[in-house]
Design a protein around this motif. Structure first.
Motif, PDB file in Angstrom:
ATOM      1  N   ALA A 131      -0.428   3.492  -8.296  1.00  0.00           N
ATOM      2  CA  ALA A 131      -1.005   2.689  -7.211  1.00  0.00           C
ATOM      3  C   ALA A 131      -0.334   1.318  -7.073  1.00  0.00           C
ATOM      4  O   ALA A 131       0.125   0.971  -5.984  1.00  0.00           O
ATOM      5  CB  ALA A 131      -2.512   2.554  -7.399  1.00  0.00           C
ATOM      6  N   PRO A 132      -0.224   0.522  -8.145  1.00  0.00           N
ATOM      7  CA  PRO A 132       0.463  -0.762  -7.972  1.00  0.00           C
ATOM      8  C   PRO A 132       1.946  -0.606  -7.660  1.00  0.00           C
ATOM      9  O   PRO A 132       2.518  -1.393  -6.906  1.00  0.00           O
ATOM     10  CB  PRO A 132       0.253  -1.495  -9.292  1.00  0.00           C
ATOM     11  CG  PRO A 132      -0.280  -0.518 -10.239  1.00  0.00           C
ATOM     12  CD  PRO A 132      -0.807   0.636  -9.475  1.00  0.00           C
ATOM     13  N   SER A 137       6.052  -1.611  -3.913  1.00  0.00           N
ATOM     14  CA  SER A 137       7.304  -1.140  -3.311  1.00  0.00           C
ATOM     15  C   SER A 137       7.234  -1.160  -1.791  1.00  0.00           C
ATOM     16  O   SER A 137       8.145  -1.659  -1.113  1.00  0.00           O
ATOM     17  CB  SER A 137       7.618   0.274  -3.793  1.00  0.00           C
ATOM     18  OG  SER A 137       7.775   0.294  -5.181  1.00  0.00           O
ATOM     19  N   LEU A 138       6.168  -0.602  -1.231  1.00  0.00           N
ATOM     20  CA  LEU A 138       6.052  -0.552   0.229  1.00  0.00           C
ATOM     21  C   LEU A 138       5.843  -1.944   0.824  1.00  0.00           C
ATOM     22  O   LEU A 138       6.364  -2.243   1.906  1.00  0.00           O
ATOM     23  CB  LEU A 138       4.913   0.383   0.632  1.00  0.00           C
ATOM     24  CG  LEU A 138       5.146   1.865   0.309  1.00  0.00           C
ATOM     25  CD1 LEU A 138       3.923   2.684   0.663  1.00  0.00           C
ATOM     26  CD2 LEU A 138       6.372   2.387   1.029  1.00  0.00           C
ATOM     27  N   ASN A 139       5.120  -2.790   0.139  1.00  0.00           N
ATOM     28  CA  ASN A 139       4.949  -4.155   0.635  1.00  0.00           C
ATOM     29  C   ASN A 139       6.264  -4.928   0.553  1.00  0.00           C
ATOM     30  O   ASN A 139       6.526  -5.805   1.374  1.00  0.00           O
ATOM     31  CB  ASN A 139       3.847  -4.872  -0.142  1.00  0.00           C
ATOM     32  CG  ASN A 139       3.153  -5.914   0.691  1.00  0.00           C
ATOM     33  OD1 ASN A 139       3.024  -5.765   1.908  1.00  0.00           O
ATOM     34  ND2 ASN A 139       2.704  -6.972   0.052  1.00  0.00           N
ATOM     35  N   GLY A 140       7.104  -4.592  -0.420  1.00  0.00           N
ATOM     36  CA  GLY A 140       8.434  -5.191  -0.488  1.00  0.00           C
ATOM     37  C   GLY A 140       9.291  -4.795   0.707  1.00  0.00           C
ATOM     38  O   GLY A 140      10.021  -5.618   1.263  1.00  0.00           O
ATOM     39  N   VAL A 141       9.202  -3.528   1.127  1.00  0.00           N
ATOM     40  CA  VAL A 141       9.920  -3.079   2.321  1.00  0.00           C
ATOM     41  C   VAL A 141       9.388  -3.814   3.549  1.00  0.00           C
ATOM     42  O   VAL A 141      10.150  -4.206   4.441  1.00  0.00           O
ATOM     43  CB  VAL A 141       9.797  -1.543   2.487  1.00  0.00           C
ATOM     44  CG1 VAL A 141      10.356  -1.087   3.817  1.00  0.00           C
ATOM     45  CG2 VAL A 141      10.499  -0.839   1.340  1.00  0.00           C
ATOM     46  N   ARG A 142       8.082  -4.019   3.581  1.00  0.00           N
ATOM     47  CA  ARG A 142       7.466  -4.773   4.683  1.00  0.00           C
ATOM     48  C   ARG A 142       8.025  -6.196   4.740  1.00  0.00           C
ATOM     49  O   ARG A 142       8.371  -6.706   5.806  1.00  0.00           O
ATOM     50  CB  ARG A 142       5.950  -4.800   4.467  1.00  0.00           C
ATOM     51  CG  ARG A 142       5.160  -5.572   5.474  1.00  0.00           C
ATOM     52  CD  ARG A 142       3.688  -5.523   5.085  1.00  0.00           C
ATOM     53  NE  ARG A 142       2.864  -6.226   6.014  1.00  0.00           N
ATOM     54  CZ  ARG A 142       1.784  -6.902   5.684  1.00  0.00           C
ATOM     55  NH1 ARG A 142       1.387  -6.939   4.425  1.00  0.00           N
ATOM     56  NH2 ARG A 142       1.071  -7.521   6.581  1.00  0.00           N
ATOM     57  N   HIS A 143       8.152  -6.837   3.598  1.00  0.00           N
ATOM     58  CA  HIS A 143       8.702  -8.185   3.563  1.00  0.00           C
ATOM     59  C   HIS A 143      10.176  -8.208   3.948  1.00  0.00           C
ATOM     60  O   HIS A 143      10.638  -9.156   4.590  1.00  0.00           O
ATOM     61  CB  HIS A 143       8.496  -8.814   2.181  1.00  0.00           C
ATOM     62  CG  HIS A 143       7.130  -9.367   1.990  1.00  0.00           C
ATOM     63  ND1 HIS A 143       6.821 -10.679   2.225  1.00  0.00           N
ATOM     64  CD2 HIS A 143       5.975  -8.783   1.607  1.00  0.00           C
ATOM     65  CE1 HIS A 143       5.546 -10.885   1.988  1.00  0.00           C
ATOM     66  NE2 HIS A 143       5.001  -9.746   1.609  1.00  0.00           N
ATOM     67  N   LEU A 144      10.912  -7.174   3.574  1.00  0.00           N
ATOM     68  CA  LEU A 144      12.314  -7.097   3.982  1.00  0.00           C
ATOM     69  C   LEU A 144      12.434  -6.961   5.497  1.00  0.00           C
ATOM     70  O   LEU A 144      13.338  -7.529   6.109  1.00  0.00           O
ATOM     71  CB  LEU A 144      13.011  -5.929   3.282  1.00  0.00           C
ATOM     72  CG  LEU A 144      13.317  -6.126   1.803  1.00  0.00           C
ATOM     73  CD1 LEU A 144      13.881  -4.845   1.206  1.00  0.00           C
ATOM     74  CD2 LEU A 144      14.289  -7.272   1.603  1.00  0.00           C
ATOM     75  N   ALA A 169      -1.712   4.781  -0.456  1.00  0.00           N
ATOM     76  CA  ALA A 169      -2.683   5.809  -0.833  1.00  0.00           C
ATOM     77  C   ALA A 169      -2.023   7.188  -0.893  1.00  0.00           C
ATOM     78  O   ALA A 169      -2.204   7.929  -1.873  1.00  0.00           O
ATOM     79  CB  ALA A 169      -3.841   5.826   0.171  1.00  0.00           C
ATOM     80  N   ILE A 170      -1.240   7.508   0.123  1.00  0.00           N
ATOM     81  CA  ILE A 170      -0.564   8.831   0.144  1.00  0.00           C
ATOM     82  C   ILE A 170       0.458   8.919  -0.986  1.00  0.00           C
ATOM     83  O   ILE A 170       0.558   9.938  -1.682  1.00  0.00           O
ATOM     84  CB  ILE A 170       0.096   9.052   1.516  1.00  0.00           C
ATOM     85  CG1 ILE A 170      -0.990   9.173   2.603  1.00  0.00           C
ATOM     86  CG2 ILE A 170       0.991  10.282   1.506  1.00  0.00           C
ATOM     87  CD1 ILE A 170      -0.463   9.101   4.019  1.00  0.00           C
ATOM     88  N   GLY A 171       1.224   7.858  -1.190  1.00  0.00           N
ATOM     89  CA  GLY A 171       2.236   7.852  -2.247  1.00  0.00           C
ATOM     90  C   GLY A 171       1.621   7.936  -3.638  1.00  0.00           C
ATOM     91  O   GLY A 171       2.173   8.587  -4.534  1.00  0.00           O
ATOM     92  N   THR A 172       0.485   7.281  -3.842  1.00  0.00           N
ATOM     93  CA  THR A 172      -0.190   7.331  -5.128  1.00  0.00           C
ATOM     94  C   THR A 172      -0.638   8.750  -5.432  1.00  0.00           C
ATOM     95  O   THR A 172      -0.426   9.265  -6.547  1.00  0.00           O
ATOM     96  CB  THR A 172      -1.398   6.372  -5.145  1.00  0.00           C
ATOM     97  OG1 THR A 172      -0.924   5.042  -4.930  1.00  0.00           O
ATOM     98  CG2 THR A 172      -2.136   6.436  -6.467  1.00  0.00           C
ATOM     99  N   VAL A 173      -1.261   9.410  -4.453  1.00  0.00           N
ATOM    100  CA  VAL A 173      -1.693  10.795  -4.645  1.00  0.00           C
ATOM    101  C   VAL A 173      -0.498  11.692  -4.933  1.00  0.00           C
ATOM    102  O   VAL A 173      -0.532  12.549  -5.821  1.00  0.00           O
ATOM    103  CB  VAL A 173      -2.498  11.283  -3.412  1.00  0.00           C
ATOM    104  CG1 VAL A 173      -2.762  12.785  -3.493  1.00  0.00           C
ATOM    105  CG2 VAL A 173      -3.801  10.527  -3.296  1.00  0.00           C
TER     106      VAL A 173
END
Length: 178
Positions: A131-132, A137-144, A169-173
């Motif tokens: 989860a973290p 990772s995805l929030n890092g792409v958002r910032h990029l 959520a999808i990636g964690t599952v």
């Protein structure tokens, strides 16, 4: 050069504005009104530190939690910092443990230890790590994407924020079920 007539100032107004007595009176009024009686007292250096510390205790935190309602933007920002710090601490902790006791934390021993755990503990552990990792990772792409000037409107910020939450959520599952 602009004259007073071009400015629309009439003769009586011109005399009043440009008279030397008015300038003297204004400076006199300014100097007398600007002075205020301020009472001061001499304090030792330690008292100054105490005063500063008391003032710091009264300052609101940022963002001021009692005024602002929770918003996706600052919650995601705080979560990004927390997940980054937690993942870094975990990586550095494991790395230092491996350096201190390489026989205990080598791949063979770690795999044997994890294999001996019940399935519920394995899936819970994978979820706690996935989860973290996915969110950060995805929030890092958002910032990029923000660094490239994309999604900088309020609507874009919220759309990417919800996309990061859904993707996390999808990636964690997906990672837990691997």
């Amino acid at each position: 050069m602009m004259t007073t007539r071009a400015l629309g100032l009439g003769s009586p107004l011109r005399k009043t504005l440009f008279s030397p007595s008015l300038a003297r009176n204004q400076s006199l009024i300014r100097t007398t009104l600007a002075k205020r009686a301020v009472q001061t007292e001499s304090l030792p250096a330690s008292a100054a530190v105490d005063i500063l510390n008391k003032q710091r205790l009264l300052r609101p935190s940022s963002p001021h939690f009692t005024i602002y309602q929770p918003q996706l933007t600052w919650i995601a920002s705080i979560a990004n910092r927390v997940t980054g710090g937690a993942l870094s601490a975990l990586l550095y902790g494991f790395s230092l443990a491996y350096v201190v006791a390489p026989g205990t934390f080598d791949s063979v021993h770690v795999v044997e230890f994890v294999a001996g755990l019940p399935d519920v503990v394995k899936y819970a552990g994978k979820a706690l790590l996935a989860a973290p990792f996915m969110f950060h990772s995805l929030n890092g792409v958002r910032h990029l994407s923000w660094d490239m000037g994309k999604f900088m409107s309020i609507k874009g910020v919220y759309q990417t924020g919800y996309a990061v939450l859904a993707g996390s959520a999808i990636g964690t599952v997906a990672l837990v079920l691997l």
